[in-house]
Each structure stands twice: as C-alpha cells, then as structure tokens.
Design a protein around this motif. Sequence first.
Motif, PDB file in Angstrom:
ATOM      1  N   UNK A   1      80.062  43.970  62.952  1.00 44.87           N
ATOM      2  CA  UNK A   1      79.894  42.530  62.869  1.00 44.87           C
ATOM      3  C   UNK A   1      79.684  41.918  64.234  1.00 44.87           C
ATOM      4  N   UNK A   2      80.484  42.387  65.188  1.00 43.16           N
ATOM      5  CA  UNK A   2      80.392  41.849  66.542  1.00 43.16           C
ATOM      6  C   UNK A   2      79.030  42.161  67.158  1.00 43.16           C
ATOM      7  N   UNK A   3      78.579  43.414  67.025  1.00 45.11           N
ATOM      8  CA  UNK A   3      77.286  43.812  67.579  1.00 45.11           C
ATOM      9  C   UNK A   3      76.170  42.939  67.016  1.00 45.11           C
ATOM     10  N   UNK A   4      76.253  42.721  65.707  1.00 44.68           N
ATOM     11  CA  UNK A   4      75.227  41.961  65.030  1.00 44.68           C
ATOM     12  C   UNK A   4      75.174  40.522  65.534  1.00 44.68           C
ATOM     13  N   UNK A   5      76.372  39.887  65.591  1.00 43.85           N
ATOM     14  CA  UNK A   5      76.395  38.481  65.991  1.00 43.85           C
ATOM     15  C   UNK A   5      76.123  38.330  67.477  1.00 43.85           C
ATOM     16  N   UNK A   6      76.510  39.332  68.255  1.00 41.72           N
ATOM     17  CA  UNK A   6      76.263  39.270  69.689  1.00 41.72           C
ATOM     18  C   UNK A   6      74.760  39.229  69.963  1.00 41.72           C
TER      19      UNK A   6
ATOM     20  N   UNK B   1      72.563  38.215  67.929  1.00 38.87           N
ATOM     21  CA  UNK B   1      72.076  36.936  67.428  1.00 38.87           C
ATOM     22  C   UNK B   1      72.324  35.826  68.456  1.00 38.87           C
ATOM     23  N   UNK B   2      73.532  35.849  69.057  1.00 39.25           N
ATOM     24  CA  UNK B   2      73.883  34.830  70.045  1.00 39.25           C
ATOM     25  C   UNK B   2      72.999  34.934  71.278  1.00 39.25           C
ATOM     26  N   UNK B   3      72.730  36.199  71.674  1.00 40.49           N
ATOM     27  CA  UNK B   3      71.932  36.406  72.864  1.00 40.49           C
ATOM     28  C   UNK B   3      70.563  35.767  72.739  1.00 40.49           C
ATOM     29  N   UNK B   4      70.125  35.662  71.482  1.00 34.55           N
ATOM     30  CA  UNK B   4      68.785  35.139  71.267  1.00 34.55           C
ATOM     31  C   UNK B   4      68.743  33.613  71.292  1.00 34.55           C
ATOM     32  N   UNK B   5      69.908  32.982  71.260  1.00 37.00           N
ATOM     33  CA  UNK B   5      69.933  31.513  71.240  1.00 37.00           C
ATOM     34  C   UNK B   5      70.292  30.981  72.623  1.00 37.00           C
ATOM     35  N   UNK B   6      69.423  30.237  73.194  1.00 35.19           N
ATOM     36  CA  UNK B   6      69.682  29.741  74.536  1.00 35.19           C
ATOM     37  C   UNK B   6      70.763  28.675  74.503  1.00 35.19           C
ATOM     38  N   UNK B   7      71.675  28.721  75.501  1.00 33.98           N
ATOM     39  CA  UNK B   7      72.753  27.722  75.519  1.00 33.98           C
ATOM     40  C   UNK B   7      72.235  26.295  75.711  1.00 33.98           C
ATOM     41  N   UNK B   8      70.977  26.114  76.069  1.00 32.32           N
ATOM     42  CA  UNK B   8      70.491  24.758  76.338  1.00 32.32           C
ATOM     43  C   UNK B   8      70.683  23.825  75.145  1.00 32.32           C
TER      44      UNK B   8
ATOM     45  N   UNK C   1      71.776  27.510  63.330  1.00 34.31           N
ATOM     46  CA  UNK C   1      70.792  28.435  63.897  1.00 34.31           C
ATOM     47  C   UNK C   1      71.171  29.884  63.607  1.00 34.31           C
ATOM     48  N   UNK C   2      72.476  30.104  63.514  1.00 31.50           N
ATOM     49  CA  UNK C   2      72.960  31.454  63.317  1.00 31.50           C
ATOM     50  C   UNK C   2      73.063  31.828  61.850  1.00 31.50           C
ATOM     51  N   UNK C   3      72.749  30.863  60.980  1.00 33.83           N
ATOM     52  CA  UNK C   3      73.065  31.046  59.558  1.00 33.83           C
ATOM     53  C   UNK C   3      72.689  32.426  59.025  1.00 33.83           C
ATOM     54  N   UNK C   4      71.427  32.797  59.251  1.00 36.56           N
ATOM     55  CA  UNK C   4      71.006  34.073  58.643  1.00 36.56           C
ATOM     56  C   UNK C   4      71.768  35.236  59.276  1.00 36.56           C
ATOM     57  N   UNK C   5      72.062  35.104  60.574  1.00 32.41           N
ATOM     58  CA  UNK C   5      72.839  36.148  61.247  1.00 32.41           C
ATOM     59  C   UNK C   5      74.244  36.251  60.690  1.00 32.41           C
ATOM     60  N   UNK C   6      74.848  35.082  60.437  1.00 32.77           N
ATOM     61  CA  UNK C   6      76.223  35.072  59.938  1.00 32.77           C
ATOM     62  C   UNK C   6      76.283  35.663  58.527  1.00 32.77           C
ATOM     63  N   UNK C   7      75.334  35.250  57.698  1.00 30.27           N
ATOM     64  CA  UNK C   7      75.333  35.767  56.327  1.00 30.27           C
ATOM     65  C   UNK C   7      75.084  37.269  56.331  1.00 30.27           C
ATOM     66  N   UNK C   8      74.143  37.702  57.206  1.00 27.91           N
ATOM     67  CA  UNK C   8      73.883  39.140  57.304  1.00 27.91           C
ATOM     68  C   UNK C   8      75.159  39.868  57.731  1.00 27.91           C
ATOM     69  N   UNK C   9      75.900  39.269  58.685  1.00 26.73           N
ATOM     70  CA  UNK C   9      77.147  39.892  59.144  1.00 26.73           C
ATOM     71  C   UNK C   9      78.157  39.987  58.008  1.00 26.73           C
ATOM     72  N   UNK C  10      78.276  38.879  57.265  1.00 29.11           N
ATOM     73  CA  UNK C  10      79.221  38.872  56.132  1.00 29.11           C
ATOM     74  C   UNK C  10      78.873  40.003  55.167  1.00 29.11           C
ATOM     75  N   UNK C  11      77.591  40.120  54.859  1.00 31.85           N
ATOM     76  CA  UNK C  11      77.166  41.170  53.928  1.00 31.85           C
ATOM     77  C   UNK C  11      77.398  42.555  54.532  1.00 31.85           C
ATOM     78  N   UNK C  12      77.090  42.686  55.826  1.00 31.88           N
ATOM     79  CA  UNK C  12      77.336  43.947  56.533  1.00 31.88           C
ATOM     80  C   UNK C  12      78.774  44.400  56.353  1.00 31.88           C
ATOM     81  N   UNK C  13      79.689  43.466  56.596  1.00 34.53           N
ATOM     82  CA  UNK C  13      81.107  43.828  56.546  1.00 34.53           C
ATOM     83  C   UNK C  13      81.514  44.122  55.109  1.00 34.53           C
TER      84      UNK C  13
END
Lengths: 564, 352
Positions: A445-450, A452-459, A482-494
């Motif tokens: 889960x962490x790898x997946x969301x990490x 995803x986060x890396x792809x979103x600029x803090x700006x 912005x992370x929605x699809x990543x979060x749902x994918x993580x939930x399903x992953x787990x």
Amino acid sequence: MALAHFRIDPSKPVLIAFSAFLCALIFLPLSWLVYFSVTDNAGALTPNNFIQLVSDPTLLQPLLTTVQLALGVGLICSLVAPPLAWLVARTDMPLRGWVRVLVTASLVTPPFLGAIAWEILAAPNSGILNQWYRALFDLDPYASLLNIYTRFGLVFAISCYTFPYVFVLVANALDRIPADLEDASAVLGGGAWYTARRVTIPLVLPAILAGTLVALLQAMTLFGSPAILALPAGFHTMTTKIWSLFQYPPKPGLAAAASLPLLLITVVLLRTQHRLLRRRGYSIVGGKHGAPRLLHLGGWKWPAILLCLLVLGSSVLLPYAALIKTAVVKQPGEPLSWANLTLHHIDFVFFEFSATKLALYNTFVLGVLTATLGTALALVIAYLTARQLVWGHRVLGFLATAPIAIPGIVMGVAIFLSYTRPPLVLYGTLWILLLAFLTIELPAGYQQLQSAFRAIHPELEEASRILGANRLQSLWHITAPLLRSGVIATWCFIFIGVIRELSAAILLFTADTKVVSTIIYDLNESGDLGAISVLGLTMLVVTFAVVILANRLPVLGASAPGRS
Amino acid sequence: MKTGVNRGSRFTAMLAIALIATSSAFAAAPAPTAVTPELVKKAQQEGKVVFYTSVDVAVAEKVAKRFEARYPGVTAQIERAGSERIFQRLGQEYGSKIYVADVVNTSDAAHFIHWESQGWLAPYVPEDVAKYFPPEHKDADGTYATWRVTLSPIAYNTKLVKPNEAPKSFADLLDPKWKGKIVKAHPGYSGTIVTSTFQVARDLGWDYFEKLSKQSVMQVQSSTEPPKKLAQGERAIMADGNEYNLFLLKEKGAPLEAVYPTEGTPLITSPAAVLKNAPHPNAARLFQSYLFSAEAQQLLIDAGGLRSVHAQTKEKAGRTPLSKIKVMKDDAAAVEKEVETIKSRYAQYFGV
C-alpha cells in the motif's frame, strides 16, 4: 505576532499519532525477531543461530535458491508487465478493457491457488496439458511436455500471480502522465519510439522499479507456491525451510536468524531504488492537462493481442478452466464426460464442510477492515515521506517497507510472540490476524501511494495553503481527489492481499478465526482438489464483487468513475 | 449394524464388570464410564464439542453428523489438519493458555506420550474401550486409546502397471525400472509417515531409504496425498501413504491396488483423548465415548476405509482382513525418543 505563534496546526498531533502507531506496529514484532535470533531457548545470549545459518549447507542452499527465484520472477515481471500496461493504457488495441479485467483476476488469485491449478495443468504425468500433448502426438504414457515441479516451473507459477503488481503500478502511472509531455516531444519532431524512450519510459520508471521491487520481494517471501511445488521437486526455498524449522521440535531462534538475510537484501534493494531515482523529479500532475492520446496500432494489433493472450492464458484462462473442470468432475485426471460429472464437491463445500461459512465471513470482515485501516495508514506515511514533513521521514518510509522482507511465516511468529502476552493478549481473536495483515500489507500500500504522491507536485497544496486552508484541509480538498484512483487501487490491493495471505494466517488462526486461505491449505494437504476448486472459484467471485463495488463508491469527493 | 453403546438398566452391571476387569489390569486407570442420561444432559447444556483430528475431513464430518443425530443439542465442530500441524497448533495454543480443543486425535501415537507427560490429557475410559479394546491399544493410565488403525502399504495404478509386474516388497521398489515413477509422503508433515519411516528403518535399515532416495521420488506432504496422486495417474507407484484413502478411492472406481509388502506393512495406530482443559468437559466425554462406540467404529470402517480394533466391528468385504496381513510392530515410545533423528536423516537422504 505573538498570536500567530500560538496558532496550532491540527495536523501535527495527527501525524505524530500515526507515526507512533506505525512504530509500535512494526517495531514490536521486529524486536522480538531480533531477540529470538540472538538467544537460545533459555533466553541466554548466543551467536549459535547465525553460526549455524552460515555453516549449515541445508540452510545456505535454500537461501541461494530463494535469491535465484526472486531474480527470475523480478526479471519475468519487469519484461512482461510494462509492455502489457503500455498496450492497455496508450494504444487502441482491441479488448484492452478485458485485459484489465483479466489482470485483476490474476491479481486476486492467491498464488497458492494458482500453483494448485498449474499442478492440475502441468504435472508431468497427470497434467491436462501433458495428456493433450501425448494424445496429440500419440506418445507413450510417461512422455511429458511440461513439468511444473522444477525450479523454472516454480518461477513461472509465481510470476503468473506477481506480474499484476508491476502492471497495475505502471498502468496507473501511464494514466497519470499528461498527454502534453508526449505531445511536446512529438511536436518537436520526436518519433513514436523516441518519445517512448525519452519521455514515457523515464516518467513511468519509478512505477516499473517500484513494481518490480514488490514482485521480487513477494517472490522472496512467498510460502504457498513453494510449499506446493518445491517439495515434490525435491528442493527447499527459504520460506519452506523456515516453515520446516517450526515443525516439532520448533527452532524459532534459527527461523528468526534465517529471516534476517532476507531483511538485509530488502534494505539493499530499497537503497538502490532510492539512489536510482534520487536525482530526478517525477512530478507530472501539475495544472490542467489533456487526456492521453492513443497510438494507432494497425497491423501490430495481432502480435499485441497474441502477447496478451499468452500472458493472461497462463495466469488466468487456463488455470481457471482447470479449476472449473476440477470442481465438477469426480476424478481430476479423467476426461470431461457426462458420466464423470458430479455436484459432490459443491455440495460438500457448502453443505457438509462445517468450516466454509465461518471462513468466508472472517475473510470478508478482515479484508474490509485491513484495507480501510491500511489505506489510511499508508496514505499518511506516503504523504509524510513524499513531502518530507517530519524529521525521520526516511526511517518512517523504511519501517513501512520493512515488513515486506520478512516472510509471512516469520512475521506470523513475531506477531504471535508480541500479542500473546500482557498487555495485549490477542491470540485466538480476529484482532491478531488484523494486526498481522495490516503489518504485512502495509508495504504494498505504501509503495503504491508513494509513487502516486511523487507524481503530484506540491504546488497544488501550496496554492491551497496560501489561500488560507490548513494542511489537513488542503489534503482533503486538493490532494485526496487527485489521489482518488490511487487510493481506491491501494484499498483493493490490500483487500486482495488479505485474500491471498496464507503464511502468517496459518500460524495465527484458531478454530473460531479460520480464513479461506487456511482452509484451502488444509484441504490441499490432504489433496481435496475438487473442494479447493469450488472454494477458490467462490473467492474469485466474492473478491471481484468487492473490487467492483469499491471502484463505484463515491468516496473522496469525486463522482468520476475509477480508472483502475 | 450393532450398537455398542450401553445405557439405562444395564449400566450398573456393566460398570461393575468393567471396574473389575480394568482395576486388575491397570492400576492407575480410572473406572470406565458409561454414557448416562445425566452426562448427555450436561453435554447438551454445554451445547458443543470441538474435535481436533487428522482423519480425512469427509470422514470426520460424517462422524460429527452421526454424533449430532444421536445426541441432539450437541454440535460437533471439526478442526481437521495434518498430525504434525495439530501437534504444533495445540502446543502453540496451550503455551498461550488458550483452551479451544475438547478431544484430540492424531496419527502419531508419540504425540500422546508427549501430551500425557505435559499433563494435558484427562484420564477417561469409555465403557467400550474397557470392554472391547485389546490391552495393547489402550494407555495404562487410561488417558487415551487407539481410535482408528490404518496401514501404510505400497500401491500401484492398475492402468500404468500390470499386476504381475507390480512390486511385491519394499526391496522391489529399488528396481531401476521404477525410477521417476514413485510418489511418497514426508515425515516432516505427516504423523503416519513418521511412524512408518521409523518402522521401515528399524526393520530394513536406513540403507533402504538411502537407496530409495536415488529413485527420483516425487515428494508430497500428507500421507493422504500419495493415493490421490496415484489415482490421478501422476505417478505409477506409491512407496507409502494411507491405506484408507486407497480403499475409498478404489471403491469409487479409481484404478488402484494395494500391495502388502513381504517384509511387513507399517502399522499406524491413531489414538484419541479428552483434554484436561476442555472447555466443554461433559460434551468432550460424551463425544469420546461415542468415538469408541461400535457404531462410530463401524462407521470408520464402512465410510472411512479405516481399521478398527473394537471387538464388535466387522471388516468390509473386498478388503484384505487385518489378520491376513503381516504387519510391522508399532512402538510409539521409541518414535517419541527418535523423532528428531528420523526427520533429520530423512532430510539428509531426500534433500527436503
């Protein structure tokens, strides 16, 4: 001026609480592991476990085998999955929606169930494929085309159910890359191959690396598939060796020591990944961007479809066909005929076998709870490490990744040791399984969301904070959607991870807390293939229903359909 | 079918006879207990019994269903796993003071010696055990008795091997023509195979296993597996494995034939006992009594393919009677002492 000084950012306590929980969750079992590796049965300090580990060839050989195995699986996955993901995300290949569905099917398949299916297909004598081969060429009864009981057979059977990790990460990354970047390359005269090499591949490289890492580590710590395929082949992997160390008389100290090299390898791999990616920025979601443009394949669509068919045939179509056949025939070795058909296995699983209902219920409850808690936890840690917000974020990232290197069996023991003594006596309840699954599934889960986060600029967050929102508000309103699809994918992953998990559960379950994977393992021990097939197919249907439902739920403020 | 459960008016007389019979033979064993209406009532109040067993799951569920039909209001929960797994689980649970199991059964009689020495077993002698079980099949302290018996013979797939070419002895398995065609189970996972490995190594020498390991043997875990691999046609010969799975598969039409080796066939006795810390003590005793009743013992034979040492049971037609088979002598006490050597020497030869 003084007032501004007293303004409290409510995010701090939340972050600290999460970090503390994570430390407890990971540190407690890890310290028991280290303690057991350096003490003898009486509790006295001793280096004997490590001396035995490096001097005993029956322990060194499995370690070597495991490293080979992991490298083989990593190689296959990194070669097969990214092209598949690219075909699905970036080309107009026909049936690409189905490819995603089938990859998901392979992801939700517990690897040990896949291994059992491949036994039915490719055991040298009784395997269905070998029977066809003999019938086709009229060969003698012992001729065989495939033998799943070999080292390569094991690498193959594991890769079939590990490549989806790479696929999902790469496909999601490709989905997130704005077409602008690729268009820019095309406008500046870059051909399709040049654009792929200089723009697309570098942008998805973190995802490929992260995915391959997960695949590699999964292969290294997997227990079920080696237990089913390696023993008949006459060799041990580290996990089956560790399992045998828990047979009577148990040697938990040696088992703990034997798991530490795996942990060491993980640390090295993670450092390498970090070094590879350090110098580059990969923020790709900035402002607005257009939808990706699909490449027209033309005549190339046939080889593309063939590749997909080969991969998905091996991991999903053939194995499930074999399971369906086994579920409805009396003897798995016999050909399909009216006389050989039976409803006995279905009747047995649902009406005679008393464990079915309880196990299904437990698995479902544990899956949903672990997925929800695990996603929340992984989200916070990924945020902290991606934005480097607290001191020691790197340690936090390491802690969240460390459990992946610990074989589930050893983690099972470590967790058993941690939660069977006051103040936390949890053995015999579902809580201990929840904690175990949470710890084990956190890295994925962490790898997946990490990534995803890396792809979103803090700006984007910064803009929100400049406009007066506090950190939690901007997280909820800006980052989360912005992370929605990543979060749902993580939930399903787990959730899927919990369904697949066997090695820790097998040590932690009791009569009232059994799960589907443990009853399948017990049924396999006695060779009840029909009942296993019925249970496996049931699990596939239930898991699919949950994954589809999760993608439809209107969570995180978005009404857009999920993309994974 | 005869019923061996004695109740009601005959109870007192039976108790007296049994008392005299056992008190002379076993000084430490408690008096045999019959199933009284009072025991049944108490068991019904507890409502449930949890049975840890290594017998084939379909057989276990059948015994449970029959028990529930006979004593309505008491549910029998089956927890089936391999013998060594049960041993590990029970140890793990008792180490954490978790008492879930009421009655336990494994195929490794050495386990019971260990558990008894730990003080985990409750002395309890069902009436049938006292009356109908031969002395060598019950513990002197009255804590356990042989619930079921099976053998670990050789067998072959009749589609792949002609009867006149089939091996007749363990020594025949070393013939080069069987290379790559043999399947066998593992003593690290199966209680039956620990026992059979001990008996074969004792009678034929470890030398035999060293030579067998050169035959490219397919190694599986549970002793229930080799007959199933044979039925699928995955291998032609099994070097060891459960006789009862052979019977069950053969009677369902699988092309299998058992061979009782000329050197003798390993004898596997599989005891059952009530646990001292059973959460449902009365249901546990009622269930234990039922397990050893002629009805349940006959069920093991008819539906389970097993052997019974209950004097009132009848062997099933078509199966070689136990009395006609030359068996190796079982010696649980020696297995208990040597279990570690057995497993490590085995791993040394077979590489797993």
